[in-house]
Design a protein around this motif. Structure first.
Motif, PDB file in Angstrom:
ATOM      1  N   ASP A 146      42.631  40.463  38.674  1.00 32.57           N
ATOM      2  CA  ASP A 146      42.207  40.491  37.545  1.00 32.57           C
ATOM      3  C   ASP A 146      43.156  39.505  36.131  1.00 32.57           C
ATOM      4  OD1 ASP A 146      40.810  41.552  35.170  1.00 32.57           O
ATOM      5  OD2 ASP A 146      42.239  43.287  34.894  1.00 32.57           O
ATOM      6  N   LEU A 147      42.268  37.707  36.490  1.00 27.83           N
ATOM      7  CA  LEU A 147      43.242  37.095  35.462  1.00 27.83           C
ATOM      8  C   LEU A 147      42.400  36.795  34.447  1.00 27.83           C
ATOM      9  CD1 LEU A 147      45.031  35.139  35.039  1.00 27.83           C
ATOM     10  CD2 LEU A 147      43.623  33.377  36.067  1.00 27.83           C
ATOM     11  N   ASN A 148      42.768  37.712  33.009  1.00 32.38           N
ATOM     12  CA  ASN A 148      42.503  37.388  31.798  1.00 32.38           C
ATOM     13  C   ASN A 148      43.935  36.483  30.987  1.00 32.38           C
ATOM     14  OD1 ASN A 148      40.205  39.442  30.822  1.00 32.38           O
ATOM     15  ND2 ASN A 148      42.172  40.448  32.419  1.00 32.38           N
TER      16      ASN A 148
ATOM     17  N   ILE B 180      39.410  37.965  35.749  1.00 30.00           N
ATOM     18  CA  ILE B 180      38.596  36.607  37.102  1.00 30.00           C
ATOM     19  C   ILE B 180      40.550  37.281  38.643  1.00 30.00           C
ATOM     20  CG2 ILE B 180      39.144  34.993  38.341  1.00 30.00           C
ATOM     21  CD1 ILE B 180      38.684  33.704  36.043  1.00 30.00           C
ATOM     22  N   SER B 181      39.068  37.554  40.078  1.00 30.23           N
ATOM     23  CA  SER B 181      39.916  38.401  40.837  1.00 30.23           C
ATOM     24  C   SER B 181      39.250  37.775  42.316  1.00 30.23           C
ATOM     25  CB  SER B 181      39.389  39.535  41.180  1.00 30.23           C
ATOM     26  OG  SER B 181      39.928  40.313  40.497  1.00 30.23           O
ATOM     27  N   PHE B 182      39.385  36.913  42.383  1.00 30.08           N
ATOM     28  CA  PHE B 182      39.274  36.445  44.200  1.00 30.08           C
ATOM     29  C   PHE B 182      40.269  36.259  45.627  1.00 30.08           C
ATOM     30  CE2 PHE B 182      40.459  32.784  42.135  1.00 30.08           C
ATOM     31  CZ  PHE B 182      41.341  31.393  43.050  1.00 30.08           C
TER      32      PHE B 182
ATOM     33  N   ALA C 217      28.903  42.423  38.211  1.00 36.16           N
ATOM     34  CA  ALA C 217      29.116  41.921  36.959  1.00 36.16           C
ATOM     35  C   ALA C 217      29.408  42.788  35.924  1.00 36.16           C
ATOM     36  CB  ALA C 217      27.570  40.938  36.577  1.00 36.16           C
ATOM     37  N   ILE C 218      28.167  44.119  35.808  1.00 37.20           N
ATOM     38  CA  ILE C 218      28.653  45.254  35.162  1.00 37.20           C
ATOM     39  C   ILE C 218      30.210  45.546  35.272  1.00 37.20           C
ATOM     40  CG2 ILE C 218      28.124  47.643  34.041  1.00 37.20           C
ATOM     41  CD1 ILE C 218      25.425  46.808  35.686  1.00 37.20           C
ATOM     42  N   GLY C 219      30.496  45.523  35.969  1.00 38.59           N
ATOM     43  CA  GLY C 219      31.784  45.932  36.190  1.00 38.59           C
ATOM     44  C   GLY C 219      32.996  45.055  35.454  1.00 38.59           C
ATOM     45  N   ALA C 220      32.482  43.933  35.918  1.00 38.70           N
ATOM     46  CA  ALA C 220      33.280  43.049  35.292  1.00 38.70           C
ATOM     47  C   ALA C 220      33.450  41.833  33.695  1.00 38.70           C
ATOM     48  CB  ALA C 220      33.226  41.646  35.306  1.00 38.70           C
TER      49      ALA C 220
END
Lengths: 363, 521
Positions: free
Chosen positions: B268-270, B284-286, B518-521
């Protein structure tokens, strides 16, 4: 035929070494014209300027004495300039160092204080110079203020502070109202190297500074950081080097060296604090730094050369009645030519021949 | 519309011709006596590797560069162009690869600034809307440029060129910044322009596109014209051979790789942009395992640079756990500390970011090598160790240079890139983050670099490759995710990652099965 300036694939090391010599040559030619315009014989004048001082022992010592503050200050400035930090206020840091060191000399005057006085004065001078240089550096790092302007303006603050002290609180009561402190005690004086001569311990310190700077820049990671931050700031950040930290560091070091030079000058050749202790060493050192290619050894040579112009200028004033300001003109012209010749390190002249098939030469 | 359609272009007179066109920069011949003929109603491809002389040639045709020798002929008559304004007045238009647009001005204002003449602003706006609608290039004249996507920005440049009604239009790598779908739309416009009788000079190194779109192709290599051919009758391989001069080494497909533990994890990078109109990174998560190559596709300017800065530590994030390298939270740690943990980074820009251009290679080895290894001891540089890295990199990655330790700027793009990538790989990193590994690099060097990335992953490292070149990612990545407006899509396995799907994601669409994410993001 057309003369074009063409970028070199790689910087030319030969030209980097030769460029100051070309600049000096061009300066001598220009000066000859200037002397001729002043109605003096250029050959005689140049002889008095550059040859005569090298021929007697007193002048040689005097050259070393004058070169000492120039080299010490210029070494510090070169670190700043390599790191792309523009310290123009070395003159102020020089004066503040002189003031801070003198404070100890004045306070211990006539007491039983021992041999700790001179070392303490040197430390105080260096520390005060460093702190004074950190003012513009912090303003740059914290607020983005131009260090060029702030460091320059602080020169005048230091100048007036010194003036106030020697005319007020620190004035020598037995000094016939002259704005000067009393002569420093022997324990507060930089010892001379040759009995009865002028050459003093400061010159040895300057040589140590040159050697230390050479090792720093050439052999250590900190020196590498300083060089990278200056030539490629983005690559430096990628390398993990902190540009702001290096601005603070180089300003502090150059301030310390200028301050040290200041107290050595006062506790050495002059012997007391008074206005006008510097004939513009802090500014002339900028020329020395660039003439010396921001390289420690180059700076040593350049410092001796510019010291020669000071001594030569004095002699020319005495023997040929050439105004002392001509020396400053000379130094200005020299800096101008040095910067101009530097373009040859990255560029070269090339004659583009107008061969028949060439209809339009490169512009 | 302009003149009757000839059966084949060659029977009419060339619209533009270069005869023995030569451009010399010092000793270097950028263009060596190039003859090329471009006819009306023709899409003419200009093919060549980086440094082959394509840009110099089109800049000469557009009046930006004066030729050293040879001449330009326009409709049969020799011309000398004093500058682009003169070229435009003849009817030559150009769309550059790098846009010259003002972010804070509107579309119409940008177009008005680029037009010669004294047309009133209102008339320009109206005409702009007309041209845009006419050619199916939707554009709102009143929007400010910073709000537009790269594809839309390119439309402005194209419309601006079309508003001058050019007879001859030059396009410099127009699809480099487009999604496959956007590229298809562009091709429709280009076919239309061709049907109107205009000539198009189309610069590209994407062979499939050229085969599909172009009537003629001129191939440049090392400043010389190698051939002019009909690309539809050539194969991609034969075109590539002409471009490169030799067979290109095929990259060996990744052998059976076993993935191990997660080595690079992003939670969860912001990150807010550091500059005006920059891209915010959002959620952003991976997770990237050892032995795996994750590709990040996307049109430039969608947050890839920002992601690189955050991963490398050039910009720090507050929450340490946002970025985890080999199990250690390091969001708050500097790039040097991350290197000590076994991470290595290769930025997009070789000169000025990846290397200090005017410093020697050994010094540039020290630039990233000082963190770990034996290059620095007690603050002192071990010059022998830095030179050893240079020699080893040179040997392993076939870096061609004039001497043992030259300045970085004196190397060609491909060789410098091999050095920059090799320098990091030889440190044996646990995690390698690389941005645009083969951007502007010749085909031979690109093959070596891609192979090295695959080999590194096979040896157990986690490799993150960001690239705008979909073919590259499909060739080397195990999974491919797409960046759009600062978001990162779910990664698709290679088998699943078709150009169509990736193209949709690059344009901001969400795939059905991913809608929930996508909606969650």
């Amino acid at each position: 035929m057309q003369l074009v300036l063409e970028k070199r694939a790689e910087r030319s090391r030969t030209i980097a070494l030769v460029s100051p010599l070309i600049a000096i040559g061009l300066t001598l030619v220009t000066m000859s014209v200037l002397f001729a315009v002043l109605g003096k014989n250029p050959i005689t004048a140049l002889g008095v300027y550059f040859i005569a001082p090298l021929t007697d022992g007193y002048s040689l010592q005097e050259i070393a004495v004058k070169a000492t503050p120039l080299v010490m200050i210029a070494i510090g400035l070169s670190l700043c300039y390599l790191a792309n930090a523009w310290n123009i206020g070395a003159e102020g840091q020089f004066l503040i160092g002189a003031v801070a060191g003198s404070w100890i000399a004045v306070k211990t005057q006539g007491t039983e204080a021992g041999h700790w006085v001179l070392p303490a004065m040197l430390v105080a001078g260096a520390a005060a110079g460093a702190l004074y240089a950190l003012i513009p550096a912090l303003c740059r790092v914290k607020f983005g203020a131009s260090e060029i302007l702030t460091s320059l303006m602080l020169v005048y603050v230091a100048d007036l502070l010194l003036d106030y002290l020697v005319r007020g609180p620190w004035r020598d009561p037995a000094g016939f109202n002259f704005p000067t402190t009393a002569e420093f005690d022997p324990v507060a004086t930089v010892p001379v190297l040759i009995e009865g001569g002028r050459l003093h311990l400061g010159s040895i310190i300057a040589l140590v500074v040159v050697a230390a700077a050479f090792v720093l820049l050439d052999r250590t990671i900190k020196g590498f950081e300083i060089r990278v931050v200056g030539v490629a700031p983005r690559a430096a950040r990628f390398g993990g080097f902190n540009a702001n930290q290096l601005i603070l560091l180089t300003f502090a070091v150059s301030g310390a060296l200028a301050g040290l030079a200041g107290i050595i000058e006062v506790a050495g050749p002059i012997g007391h604090l008074q206005p006008g202790i510097s004939p513009g060493y802090g500014f002339t050192a900028i020329i020395v730094a660039f003439l010396g290619r921001l390289n420690p050894v180059g700076i040593l040579i350049a410092g001796l050369f510019l010291a020669l112009t000071f001594i030569g200028g004095e002699q020319a004033q005495i023997t040929m009645k050439i105004p002392l300001d001509v020396t400053k003109v000379f130094q200005g012209i020299l800096l101008f030519y040095v910067l101009a010749c530097d373009s040859l390190i990255l560029y070269r002249f090339k004659l583009v021949s107008a061969a028949p098939q060439v209809q339009r030469a490169a512009r | 519309m302009l003149d009757p359609a000839p059966a084949t272009p060659q029977t009419s007179h060339p619209l533009l011709q270069t005869v023995g066109l030569t451009k010399r920069y010092g000793d270097f011949l950028a263009n060596d006596s190039i003859d090329i003929e471009i006819f009306p109603r023709e899409i003419h491809a200009l093919l060549g590797e980086n440094g082959a002389g394509k840009s110099t040639l089109v800049k000469t045709i557009y009046g930006l560069v004066q030729p050293s020798a040879g001449e330009l002929r326009w409709q049969g008559a020799p011309i000398k162009l004093s500058g682009p304004a003169e070229a435009r007045s003849l009817g030559i238009g150009m769309v550059f690869q790098h846009f010259s647009l003002f972010d804070n001005l509107t579309v119409a204002e940008n177009v008005a600034l680029g037009l010669d003449g004294k047309e009133p602003f209102k008339a320009i706006s109206a005409r702009l809307a007309d041209v845009a609608r006419d050619y199916g290039l939707p554009l709102d004249p009143s929007r400010e440029v910073w709000q537009l996507s790269v594809g839309e920005r390119q439309r402005i440049e194209i419309v601006r060129a079309l508003m001058q009604n050019p007879k001859f239009l030059i396009l410099d790598e127009p699809t480099a910044v487009l999604t496959p779908q956007e590229a298809d739309q562009l091709f429709v416009v280009l076919e239309r322009l061709k049907a109107e009788g205009r000539a198009i000079l189309y610069i590209s190194h994407k062979l499939d596109e050229v085969k599909r779109l172009c009537d003629t192709a001129t191939i440049l290599r090392g400043g010389k014209k190698v051939a002019t051919c009909n690309p539809k009758r050539e194969t991609a391989a034969s075109l590539a051979r002409m471009m490169v001069g030799t067979e290109i080494k095929e990259v060996k497909p990744p052998a059976e790789r076993r993935t191990t533990v997660p080595r690079l994890v992003v939670n969860d990078l912001n990150l807010a942009p550091s500059e005006l109109h920059g891209i915010s990174l959002r959620n952003i998560s991976f997770e990237l395992k050892g032995g795996e190559i994750l590709g990040i596709a996307g049109v430039a300017g969608n947050g890839q640079d920002e992601l690189f800065a955050a991963l490398s530590g050039e910009r720090l994030v507050k929450e340490p756990g946002t970025i985890i390298i080999d199990g250690l939270a390091c969001g708050h740690l500097s790039i040097t500390q991350r290197r000590k943990m076994g991470a290595a980074f290769v930025p997009e820009e070789r000169l000025g970011h990846g290397t200090a251009p005017r410093m020697r290679l050994s010094e540039n080895a020290l630039l990233t090598g000082h963190a770990a290894g034996d290059m620095v001891r007690h603050g002192f540089i071990n010059a022998a160790a830095t030179l050893r890295t240079v020699d080893l990199t040179t040997e392993t990655f076939d870096v061609r240079k004039a001497k043992r330790d030259p300045e970085a700027a004196s190397l060609s793009g491909g060789n410098l890139q091999k050095f920059v990538v090799g320098r990091e790989i030889l440190r044996g990193p646990a995690v390698l983050v690389v941005n645009q590994p083969t951007w502007g690099v010749d085909a031979g060097a690109a093959a070596i670099i891609r192979q090295a990335l695959i080999d590194l992953a096979s040896a157990g490292a986690a490799v993150l490759v960001t690239s705008q070149d979909l073919d590259e990612l499909i060739e080397i990545a195990d999974r491919i995710a797409v960046m759009f407006h600062g978001h990162l899509s779910e990664a698709l396995p290679r088998a699943d990652a078709t150009r169509e799907k990736l193209g949709l994601l690059m344009g901001g669409a969400t795939l059905e099965k991913e809608a929930a994410h996508a909606i969650g993001a």
